[in-house]
Design an enzyme around this catalytic site. Sequence first.
Site, PDB file in Angstrom:
ATOM      1  N   ASP A  13       0.805  -1.221   0.000  1.00  0.00           N
ATOM      2  CA  ASP A  13       0.000   0.000   0.000  1.00  0.00           C
ATOM      3  C   ASP A  13       0.841   1.276   0.000  1.00  0.00           C
ATOM      4  OD1 ASP A  13      -2.249  -1.639   0.125  1.00  0.00           O
ATOM      5  OD2 ASP A  13      -2.213  -1.681   2.315  1.00  0.00           O
ATOM      6  N   LYS A  16       1.795   2.243  -5.166  1.00  0.00           N
ATOM      7  CA  LYS A  16       2.339   1.713  -6.432  1.00  0.00           C
ATOM      8  C   LYS A  16       1.424   2.037  -7.621  1.00  0.00           C
ATOM      9  CE  LYS A  16       2.334  -2.314  -4.375  1.00  0.00           C
ATOM     10  NZ  LYS A  16       2.107  -1.929  -2.967  1.00  0.00           N
ATOM     11  N   GLY A  40      -4.616  -4.086  -3.906  1.00  0.00           N
ATOM     12  CA  GLY A  40      -5.606  -3.051  -4.163  1.00  0.00           C
ATOM     13  C   GLY A  40      -4.825  -1.806  -4.513  1.00  0.00           C
ATOM     14  N   HIS A  41      -4.766  -1.481  -5.790  1.00  0.00           N
ATOM     15  CA  HIS A  41      -3.945  -0.355  -6.250  1.00  0.00           C
ATOM     16  C   HIS A  41      -4.859   0.800  -6.644  1.00  0.00           C
ATOM     17  CE1 HIS A  41      -0.342  -3.211  -7.267  1.00  0.00           C
ATOM     18  NE2 HIS A  41      -0.705  -3.243  -5.999  1.00  0.00           N
ATOM     19  N   GLN A 221       1.938  -5.978  -3.385  1.00  0.00           N
ATOM     20  CA  GLN A 221       2.334  -6.141  -1.984  1.00  0.00           C
ATOM     21  C   GLN A 221       3.593  -5.291  -1.733  1.00  0.00           C
ATOM     22  OE1 GLN A 221       1.349  -9.424  -3.732  1.00  0.00           O
ATOM     23  NE2 GLN A 221      -0.531  -8.412  -3.146  1.00  0.00           N
TER      24      GLN A 221
END
Length: 420
Positions: A13, A16, A40-41, A221
């Site tokens: 988080d 990225k 979750g980007h 990640q």
Amino acid sequence: MKVDVLLGLQWGDEGKGKVVDVLTPRYNVVARFQGGPNAGHTLEFEGKKYVLRSIPSGIFQHNQVNIIGNGVVLDPILFMEEAIDLEKSGVDIKKILKISRKAHLIMPTHRLLDAANERLKGDGKIGTTGKGIGPTYTDKVGRYGLRVGDITSNFDQKYAAAKQRHLVLLNALGETPDIAQLEARWMEGIEYIKQYDIIDSEFFINKQLAAGKSVLCEGAQGSMLDVDFGSYPFVTSSSTVCAGACTGLGVAPNKIGEVYGIFKAYCTRVGSGPFPTELHDETGAEIRRIGHEYGAVTGRERRCGWIDLVALRYTIMLNGVTQLIMMKSDVLDGFDTIKACDAYEIDGHITRDFPYSVEEGITPIYTEIKGWKTPMSHLTSENQFPQEFKDYIAFLEEKLAVPITIVSVGPDREQTIIRS
Ligand code: GDP
Ligand code: IMO
Ligand code: MG
């Protein structure tokens, strides 16, 4: 040409998705190399916000090819939902996305096994995202996995055998699930995937490089969640470090070019596991509140703490980072003092190297830095940075021995300052 790799240096988080989107116009191809919908980007631009899970963050800029590489684990249901949402927003996803034949499929029973394993661990649970990541990678390494390329040959038979094995395992764990509904939806997802260009992505990428095209590899990640080097067993199940781009895309080590390492100006972690600089006090709560530190996928509270230079030096070393990108600097705008942990004290000894065991008994040694006490979200160039913030950057560059080339001062695409 070589591939450039962008990856997180902390516990995930770091931002990225935002930076991949910003850098995409410089590249012809953007490729995800590991992880799955545990990611979750988040991307924000033109007043809209998107959260991507399995699909690379290069899809919103035009003309780039996006690839889901062999190292990724793909859930057909979540992929279908994500892709359909994007189609609704006007992204011609079927035209720009290619999927590796060798990517492994997350089955409904993998998700159930993930949940059952966590229940079994009780207080020692990892706090996974519950997306079936661990069981899918376990099957891959155990040589039981189903791959995207299997969809076109004898698939029903292969699926039934894999499911049967999982049901035996689930029964042994005391579970007798009814998966009929989930399974029907999953099969819909399988049919949906068939509409995509399924390729041998290792050949595709290497041919692109040979033809002089540029490729950006998008990590998921963070390096401190790497299965080998993270705070094991509180890690994810893939190689999140730079080497994962080689195995997850079929790119040789001598084809790696720039390695962009992303970190927050502070530190967060979601799920269980050691976090030496975690703040359990009001300061931690304030960072969470100002930084909106809640999981992009699970909505879980992220644990917050000061920046950890011991961990960062470790992950910079593991990844061969050539450029640093500092995110969420604006979150610290209001603080009088900022702290940075430059060493740990363990049993009376000082260490600057990340230790094998980080379970307990670590006292972070902090350097205090004067806060800049100036809002930075509207800044557009590094000349406008307050002096104290320039000092913070200089301090970090000295301690980390890698230049910080990009500074992010807000979630929007535009709130990104490229340093000269
Ligand atoms: P990722 O998984 O590494 O892509 O990061 P996430 O999207 O899970 O989490 C990063 C969060 O921080 C998202 O909500 C972003 O919109 C937000 N974000 C990214 N960069 C900045 C920044 O510089 N400042 C602020 N305030 N928020 C940011
Ligand atoms: P992005 O790409 C933050 C964490 C989970 C859990 C551990 C194992 O958005 O940075 P898993 O479901 O992978 O078996 O969970 O890893 N985790 C993440 N934390 N960001 C992520 O992805 C993460 N993906 C997994 O919270 O502690
Ligand atoms: Mg995330």
